[in-house]
Design an enzyme around this catalytic site. Structure first.
Site, PDB file in Angstrom:
ATOM      1  N   ASP A 167       0.843  -1.201   0.000  1.00 15.91           N
ATOM      2  CA  ASP A 167       0.000   0.000   0.000  1.00 15.91           C
ATOM      3  C   ASP A 167       0.871   1.242   0.000  1.00 15.91           C
ATOM      4  O   ASP A 167       1.945   1.244  -0.609  1.00 15.91           O
ATOM      5  CB  ASP A 167      -0.914  -0.046   1.235  1.00 15.91           C
ATOM      6  CG  ASP A 167      -2.269   0.607   0.987  1.00 15.91           C
ATOM      7  OD1 ASP A 167      -2.307   1.852   0.881  1.00 15.91           O
ATOM      8  OD2 ASP A 167      -3.274  -0.114   0.894  1.00 15.91           O
ATOM      9  N   HIS A 231      -3.461   5.924   3.970  1.00 10.75           N
ATOM     10  CA  HIS A 231      -4.232   4.785   3.482  1.00 10.75           C
ATOM     11  C   HIS A 231      -3.709   3.457   4.027  1.00 10.75           C
ATOM     12  O   HIS A 231      -4.463   2.644   4.584  1.00 10.75           O
ATOM     13  CB  HIS A 231      -4.196   4.786   1.952  1.00 10.75           C
ATOM     14  CG  HIS A 231      -5.177   3.874   1.298  1.00 10.75           C
ATOM     15  ND1 HIS A 231      -4.880   2.567   0.989  1.00 10.75           N
ATOM     16  CD2 HIS A 231      -6.450   4.088   0.886  1.00 10.75           C
ATOM     17  CE1 HIS A 231      -5.929   2.010   0.408  1.00 10.75           C
ATOM     18  NE2 HIS A 231      -6.894   2.908   0.333  1.00 10.75           N
ATOM     19  N   SER A 405      13.795  20.314 -25.820  1.00 10.57           N
ATOM     20  CA  SER A 405      12.449  20.234 -26.395  1.00 10.57           C
ATOM     21  C   SER A 405      12.389  19.150 -27.462  1.00 10.57           C
ATOM     22  O   SER A 405      13.407  18.772 -28.054  1.00 10.57           O
ATOM     23  CB  SER A 405      12.044  21.580 -26.992  1.00 10.57           C
ATOM     24  OG  SER A 405      12.886  21.935 -28.077  1.00 10.57           O
TER      25      SER A 405
END
Length: 758
Positions: A167, A231, A405
């Site tokens: 988890d 969680h 780029s």
């Protein structure tokens, strides 16, 4: 002759399913075993014993023994033929037990053990855990729960059982979890148990992970699987928050070893590769249960294979069914929907035993349901360090020296037309409007590892884009120009369309979730356009990226909901079963969970078992043999007919067994005969659909007549006769229907053959 044989089979089914072998257990769930010295491991009432005489023992012999030992009868439990006897003051209970057990007249003798109301822990917030014990405290239906207190009368867990929580990690210092965190027996302990950096730096057990004493962080690739979300800690609390420690809540297991394996970051994202790594680690390092309160993505053969590997290692894989309200039969949700024998897929119910509206379901692909709405459990309190750490800043006045780029119609470059800090800014198309079908990118050349940090970007932005057709996305590249992730996919931030009306605006976005996906991210921008209405594009200036550390500032409890909260109830139950039956096989473990459900009308057709888990029923000791191939050992033939020892019709007949047949000599004699001949009969029924249907038809009348036997104490013989007649009539009816159907099928097949030959 065949008809008579079938009638006798179903009559055996009715009577045989009324039988069980009694087994006595201590209040803590361990068998009460007294050694030869007569030592007694549990508290008892002084000066009293409970004795059962052997069958056919004469009254004279009993009186003589009682007189010799000066025993006084205070009560007789006639239905089980047990006698409560008082000892003389001069006779110690250990001595009395030794004499009685050595006497040939005595079947068994034991102390009168003290019992108490078991087992509600003293954890102050236990009364809010409706999923474990529902009294209607949250406005729900009383007993719409998994009967945890009843299960705790059998066992409260065992620290030798290892459950892997794959988890967001686990806040392993949480005071309600710390003592139940797994420690790797093959790894040397850290010199400071609270500091992962104090290990010896070696891979002591040779598993490829240095100092993995308390699990592993597959996100940061280190030995500290701390949860900077909440969680995984919440899941772990449901499985194994310490019980009866006067603190917070309790998990299903008061004692267990939770193995923290972190694959998901603070912002709720992970990936399949990390999941695979963690599953293999769990399977190879002693976990018998894996809790997977996560899912998403398409079918992954690699993930499938990893779970299959865990299956080969005898590891149960408990998976949340998903929170989309979908039917997993038609829209699979992975990993819960993989067709593997070690997977239990779990839907969520609310405090009224209704399926939660958000919960996925599936009549064949989702196995069971468990509480998953407003579930209280442990969490860390997450804070942000107030110290702000600049990562980098850029005003583009020196060109694109540290930027790269690429992409379709890539025209990223420096512009001197518009800026907020003179003389330049970054533009997607410095020479004019951007082109049709542009999908171009520019990223900062340095990759950053910012796991467990809050990362924010501020930019000055001037925008002229076709509204809701052309977009600027802010995000990060995974490296090499092949893996740009727009942050909006993770948190709905970091995208822009439309126009800023010719002016620069300050635009801010949270980039933190990107590092849930990868350790190394190159921050950057993506321009996307469709095939029409090209505009001037975007100008970006004064980029600033800063970070702040995430911190655990304390520990608390909170209510969450989801199938993520339902799955750990099943994992916790698996842990209790393993504690009670440590030698149980993987298939038997799964069968106990699935066969032990409470059948819930609202879950009919929603999950495979039509039920919500029941911890007590799943833990109950077996009361017979193998089940004759019918799936359980409580009632051979009826179990084979109805498919589960916990199917409601079987349970009704078991109740009739316990309260009628086992209380008279005729019934007991029949039981002995039944267990001699019923297993092969049950095997035949289990393998033949027609026989199963016929057996069910024959058993229904017995169910109808149960009320006569259970509610009218003087109607036993009448009920017995009526049941036999009803079963016989029902069996004849079932055979007739079967023969009629078989004849019709035969005629249909013959005609089909005639047609096909023309």
């Amino acid at each position: 002759m065949r008809k008579i044989t079938l009638i006798l089979i179903v009559q055996l089914a009715f009577f045989g399913c009324l039988f069980s072998f009694p087994i006595v257990y201590g209040g803590d769930g361990h068998s009460v075993i007294l050694n030869g010295e007569g030592n007694i491991p549990f508290p008892y009432v002084p000066g009293e014993v409970l004795v059962k005489w052997k069958a056919k023992t004469s009254i004279h012999s009993i009186r003589q023994l009682k007189s010799n030992m000066e025993l006084t009868l205070t009560k007789t439990f006639h239905t089980i033929e047990v006698h409560r006897l008082r000892l003389p003051p001069s006779l110690r209970i250990e001595e009395a037990l030794a004499k009685l057990r050595g006497n040939p007249l005595v079947e068994y003798a034991e102390p009168n053990y003290i019992v108490r109301a078991l087992v509600t822990p003293d954890d102050p917030q236990f009364n809010q855990l409706w999923g474990l014990d529902n009294t209607g405290q949250t406005g729900g239906t009383p007993d719409a729960d998994i009967d945890a207190p009843e299960a705790w009368d059998i066992t409260t867990g065992d620290n030798g059982v290892v459950i892997a929580v794959i988890d967001t990690g686990v806040a392993w210092k949480h005071p309600d979890l710390a003592d139940n965190i797994w420690t790797n027996p093959g790894e040397d302990p850290w010199s400071d148990p609270n500091d992962p950096t104090t290990g010896n730096g070696d891979d002591d057990d040779g598993n490829g992970k240095n100092d993995d004493w308390r699990g592993w962080d597959f996100l940061g690739d280190d030995n500290d699987p701390t949860d900077y979300s909440n969680h995984g800690t919440h899941v772990s609390g449901t499985i194994g928050a310490l019980g009866n420690n006067a603190t917070g809540i309790t998990g299903l297991n008061w004692d267990v070893s939770i193995m923290p394996l972190r694959i998901i970051g603070p912002f709720g994202y992970g990936d399949t590769a990390k999941a695979i790594d963690a599953i293999l680690y769990a399977a190879d390092n002693g976990a018998k249960v894996i809790n997977a309160s996560w899912g998403g993505g398409g079918f992954s053969q690699a993930l499938y294979d990893a779970i299959s590997y865990a299956n080969d290692r005898g590891c149960l894989f408990v998976a949340a069914a998903g929170n989309l309200g979908n039917d997993n039969d038609t829209n699979p949700f992975y990993p819960a929907s993989y067709d593997l024998p070690n997977i239990i897929s779990v839907a969520a119910t609310d405090n009224n035993d209704d399926k939660a509206p958000f919960s996925n379901y599936g009549a064949t692909s989702v196995d069971v349901a468990a509480p998953g709405v407003s579930i209280l459990s442990s969490i860390p309190i997450i804070g942000i360090d107030p110290n702000v750490n600049p990562l980098f800043s850029e005003n583009f006045d020196s060109g694109l020296g540290n930027w790269t780029s690429w992409g379709t119609n890539n025209t990223w470059g420096i512009s001197g037309d518009y800026y907020t800090s003179s003389p330049n800014s970054l533009a997607d198309s410095p020479s004019g409007n951007y082109l049709d079908n542009t999908d171009s990118y520019i990223t900062y050349n340095t990759a950053y590892n910012l796991v467990d940090k809050s990362v924010s970007m501020d930019i000055q932005l001037r925008c002229d884009l076709e509204s809701f057709y052309d977009f600027l996305f802010i995000g990060g590249d995974l490296g090499g120009g092949y893996g740009f992730i727009p942050v909006y996919l993770l948190n709905w931030e970091g995208w822009f369309t439309d126009s800023t009306s010719g002016s620069f605006i300050q635009y801010s976005t949270d980039l933190s979730p990107l590092w849930d996906i990868s350790n190394g991210i190159n921050i950057g921008f993506n321009l996307y356009s469709d095939s029409s209405n090209n505009d001037d594009g975007v100008y970006i200036d004064d980029v600033t990226v800063v970070t702040q550390d995430l911190l655990i500032t304390g520990y608390d409890y909170a209510q969450f909901q989801g199938t993520s909260m339902a799955a750990p109830h099943v994992s916790g139950l698996a842990g209790l079963i393993l504690a009670r039956y440590p030698a149980i096989t993987l298939q038997a473990l799964k069968d106990r969970i699935l066969n032990g459900v409470d059948i819930i009308a609202g879950l009919n057709g929603m999950v495979l078992t039509n039920g919500r888990i029941n911890a007590y029923t799943s833990l109950a000791p077996p009361t017979g043999g193998s089940g004759g191939g019918g799936g359980g050992g409580l009632c051979f033939i009826a179990t084979a007919a109805f498919g589960s020892p916990f199917e409601r019709h079987v349970q009704v007949l078991q109740d009739l067994r316990d309260r009628y047949l086992l209380t008279n000599s005729i019934g007991k004699a029949f039981i002995s005969l039944y267990y001699k001949f019923s297993p092969p009969i049950a095997d035949s029924i289990a393998k033949n659909g027609a026989l199963r249907a016929a057996a069910r038809v024959g058993l229904y009348p017995a169910v109808w007549f149960r009320y006569i036997a259970l509610n009218f104490s003087h109607a036993g013989n009448i009920t017995l006769l009526l049941s036999i007649l009803a079963i016989s009539a029902g069996m004849i009816y079932g055979i007739a229907r079967y023969k009629k159907a078989a004849l019709a099928k035969s005629i249909f097949s013959t005609r089909q053959g005639d047609y096909s030959s023309r």
